[in-house]
Scaffold this active site. Sequence first.
Site, PDB file in Angstrom:
ATOM      1  N   GLU A 253      11.075  -3.064  -0.904  1.00 31.43           N
ATOM      2  CA  GLU A 253      10.870  -4.218  -1.782  1.00 31.43           C
ATOM      3  C   GLU A 253      11.744  -5.403  -1.365  1.00 31.43           C
ATOM      4  O   GLU A 253      11.416  -6.555  -1.612  1.00 31.43           O
ATOM      5  CB  GLU A 253      11.124  -3.838  -3.244  1.00 31.43           C
ATOM      6  CG  GLU A 253      10.031  -2.948  -3.849  1.00 31.43           C
ATOM      7  CD  GLU A 253       8.647  -3.613  -3.944  1.00 31.43           C
ATOM      8  OE1 GLU A 253       8.583  -4.830  -4.203  1.00 31.43           O
ATOM      9  OE2 GLU A 253       7.634  -2.902  -3.750  1.00 31.43           O
TER      10      GLU A 253
ATOM     11  N   CYS B 292       4.946   8.886  -0.839  1.00 26.70           N
ATOM     12  CA  CYS B 292       5.151   7.630  -1.568  1.00 26.70           C
ATOM     13  C   CYS B 292       4.595   6.537  -0.669  1.00 26.70           C
ATOM     14  O   CYS B 292       4.904   6.497   0.524  1.00 26.70           O
ATOM     15  CB  CYS B 292       6.644   7.398  -1.808  1.00 26.70           C
ATOM     16  SG  CYS B 292       7.031   5.728  -2.410  1.00 26.70           S
ATOM     17  N   THR B 293       3.767   5.681  -1.230  1.00 28.18           N
ATOM     18  CA  THR B 293       3.089   4.708  -0.374  1.00 28.18           C
ATOM     19  C   THR B 293       4.055   3.677   0.227  1.00 28.18           C
ATOM     20  O   THR B 293       3.764   3.087   1.266  1.00 28.18           O
ATOM     21  CB  THR B 293       1.956   4.001  -1.146  1.00 28.18           C
ATOM     22  OG1 THR B 293       2.461   3.529  -2.402  1.00 28.18           O
ATOM     23  CG2 THR B 293       0.799   4.955  -1.386  1.00 28.18           C
ATOM     24  N   HIS B 294       5.209   3.493  -0.402  1.00 31.24           N
ATOM     25  CA  HIS B 294       6.203   2.586   0.182  1.00 31.24           C
ATOM     26  C   HIS B 294       6.776   3.118   1.505  1.00 31.24           C
ATOM     27  O   HIS B 294       7.368   2.367   2.266  1.00 31.24           O
ATOM     28  CB  HIS B 294       7.381   2.383  -0.780  1.00 31.24           C
ATOM     29  CG  HIS B 294       7.144   1.372  -1.851  1.00 31.24           C
ATOM     30  ND1 HIS B 294       6.371   1.609  -2.949  1.00 31.24           N
ATOM     31  CD2 HIS B 294       7.612   0.101  -1.997  1.00 31.24           C
ATOM     32  CE1 HIS B 294       6.369   0.540  -3.737  1.00 31.24           C
ATOM     33  NE2 HIS B 294       7.116  -0.393  -3.178  1.00 31.24           N
TER      34      HIS B 294
ATOM     35  N   TYR C  84       8.948   2.341 -10.004  1.00 36.23           N
ATOM     36  CA  TYR C  84       8.504   3.321 -11.001  1.00 36.23           C
ATOM     37  C   TYR C  84       9.240   4.654 -10.833  1.00 36.23           C
ATOM     38  O   TYR C  84       9.385   5.401 -11.788  1.00 36.23           O
ATOM     39  CB  TYR C  84       7.013   3.633 -10.810  1.00 36.23           C
ATOM     40  CG  TYR C  84       6.039   2.606 -11.340  1.00 36.23           C
ATOM     41  CD1 TYR C  84       6.454   1.384 -11.865  1.00 36.23           C
ATOM     42  CD2 TYR C  84       4.669   2.891 -11.325  1.00 36.23           C
ATOM     43  CE1 TYR C  84       5.526   0.468 -12.334  1.00 36.23           C
ATOM     44  CE2 TYR C  84       3.749   1.978 -11.801  1.00 36.23           C
ATOM     45  CZ  TYR C  84       4.171   0.765 -12.304  1.00 36.23           C
ATOM     46  OH  TYR C  84       3.252  -0.136 -12.776  1.00 36.23           O
ATOM     47  N   GLY C  85       9.663   4.913  -9.608  1.00 35.31           N
ATOM     48  CA  GLY C  85      10.152   6.248  -9.256  1.00 35.31           C
ATOM     49  C   GLY C  85      11.403   6.699  -9.966  1.00 35.31           C
ATOM     50  O   GLY C  85      11.802   7.865  -9.860  1.00 35.31           O
TER      51      GLY C  85
ATOM     52  N   ASP D 259      -0.394  -0.750  -7.348  1.00 34.47           N
ATOM     53  CA  ASP D 259       0.864  -0.038  -7.071  1.00 34.47           C
ATOM     54  C   ASP D 259       1.980  -0.734  -7.847  1.00 34.47           C
ATOM     55  O   ASP D 259       1.796  -1.840  -8.360  1.00 34.47           O
ATOM     56  CB  ASP D 259       1.180  -0.082  -5.554  1.00 34.47           C
ATOM     57  CG  ASP D 259       2.490   0.624  -5.210  1.00 34.47           C
ATOM     58  OD1 ASP D 259       2.742   1.720  -5.746  1.00 34.47           O
ATOM     59  OD2 ASP D 259       3.286   0.073  -4.428  1.00 34.47           O
ATOM     60  N   SER D 260       3.135  -0.090  -7.893  1.00 35.44           N
ATOM     61  CA  SER D 260       4.294  -0.728  -8.526  1.00 35.44           C
ATOM     62  C   SER D 260       4.726  -1.972  -7.744  1.00 35.44           C
ATOM     63  O   SER D 260       5.341  -2.877  -8.294  1.00 35.44           O
ATOM     64  CB  SER D 260       5.459   0.263  -8.586  1.00 35.44           C
ATOM     65  OG  SER D 260       5.779   0.696  -7.273  1.00 35.44           O
TER      66      SER D 260
ATOM     67  N   CYS E 281      -0.347   4.728  -5.576  1.00 33.89           N
ATOM     68  CA  CYS E 281       1.052   5.030  -5.871  1.00 33.89           C
ATOM     69  C   CYS E 281       1.124   6.493  -6.274  1.00 33.89           C
ATOM     70  O   CYS E 281       0.479   6.900  -7.247  1.00 33.89           O
ATOM     71  CB  CYS E 281       1.499   4.123  -7.027  1.00 33.89           C
ATOM     72  SG  CYS E 281       3.139   4.482  -7.659  1.00 33.89           S
ATOM     73  N   ASN E 282       1.889   7.281  -5.508  1.00 35.56           N
ATOM     74  CA  ASN E 282       1.988   8.708  -5.825  1.00 35.56           C
ATOM     75  C   ASN E 282       2.674   8.939  -7.164  1.00 35.56           C
ATOM     76  O   ASN E 282       2.321   9.856  -7.909  1.00 35.56           O
ATOM     77  CB  ASN E 282       2.785   9.428  -4.735  1.00 35.56           C
ATOM     78  CG  ASN E 282       2.067   9.440  -3.413  1.00 35.56           C
ATOM     79  OD1 ASN E 282       2.068   8.444  -2.700  1.00 35.56           O
ATOM     80  ND2 ASN E 282       1.426  10.534  -3.092  1.00 35.56           N
TER      81      ASN E 282
HETATM   82  N1  DGL Z   1       4.730   3.345  -4.210  1.00 41.99           N
HETATM   83  C1  DGL Z   1       5.066   4.314  -5.180  1.00 41.99           C
HETATM   84  C2  DGL Z   1       4.690   5.724  -4.792  1.00 41.99           C
HETATM   85  O1  DGL Z   1       3.787   5.895  -4.016  1.00 41.99           O
HETATM   86  C3  DGL Z   1       6.312   4.260  -5.987  1.00 41.99           C
HETATM   87  C4  DGL Z   1       7.479   3.451  -5.637  1.00 41.99           C
HETATM   88  C5  DGL Z   1       8.298   3.138  -6.881  1.00 41.99           C
HETATM   89  O2  DGL Z   1       7.891   2.234  -7.604  1.00 41.99           O
HETATM   90  O3  DGL Z   1       9.294   3.832  -7.117  1.00 41.99           O
HETATM   91  O4  DGL Z   1       5.244   6.680  -5.272  1.00 41.99           O
END
Ligand code: DGL
Length: 260
Positions: free
Chosen positions: A148, A180-182, A39-40, A7-8, A70-71
């Site tokens: 984060e 989003c996994t976060h 990443y988003g 994941d990011s 990570c989606n």
């Molecule tokens: N955990 C990531 C997801 O599932 C992205 C979070 C990010 O890096 O913006 O989309």
Amino acid sequence: MKIGIFDSGIGGLTVLHQALITLPKEDYIYYADTDNVPYGTKTREEIIRYVDHAVDFLVGKGVKAVVIACNTATSTASDYVRNKYTLPILGMEPAVKPAVARSNGKRVMVIATPVTVREEKLRNLIRQVDDDHRVDLLALPGLVKFAEAGEFEGEEVNQYLRREFSSYDLQNYSALILGCTHFNYFKDSYRKIFPKEVAFIDGSVGTVNYLKRILVGKNQLENNHGTVEYYMSGRPVYQEAELAKLARLHQRLDKMLKYK
Ligand code: DGL
């Protein structure tokens, strides 16, 4: 052989956490791309480059499968890496179809990062199942920042969520899809805002069950000890303080299991 989960940042720990429940006798390598999180809000090209690099690293470690936990990375870069490598590469997909099927005429809300909301992959998926236009899509990049920073609850998180959801009548919803996994770290906060009938749907269980089916099919299940090696953008994590922080995140995810 180990399983690579990527994941990011800390979002993918939600998938690792579920994998340790469903497949406790596998060993894992967890790769958080902490140099490049989030990443988003990045471009498609940047994300493809990061994902390629991470998958290359995990393949170099000899893993038998990679889970892109990570989606955002799945929606932009999974096709690219699947074309490049032969090992199974699994991704995350918001469970829109079953949520719509069970919505009983009510609305469904999908929350994700700005990139996931913008990408064709999710829009296509919604188009295929949302005949009555009952699915809403909302980007919540602030939650990735809170996660984060280790800020999972409290006034700032609550205010952010109340503000972002303020233009929706939450009584009209049957499900909140965590795209989003976060976002899994905040289930207790959504619970304070959404009516209790609204189901929270996250993709970890589905992805891990699919991983299990693949490993069973390939006769590749192990009988190991559920060890995890952690890497941050390729650097091994071995300091006590960092490992303790990861353990606390797993504890938080344990707590979140009861919010459904
Ligand atoms: N955990 C990531 C997801 O599932 C992205 C979070 C990010 O890096 O913006 O989309």
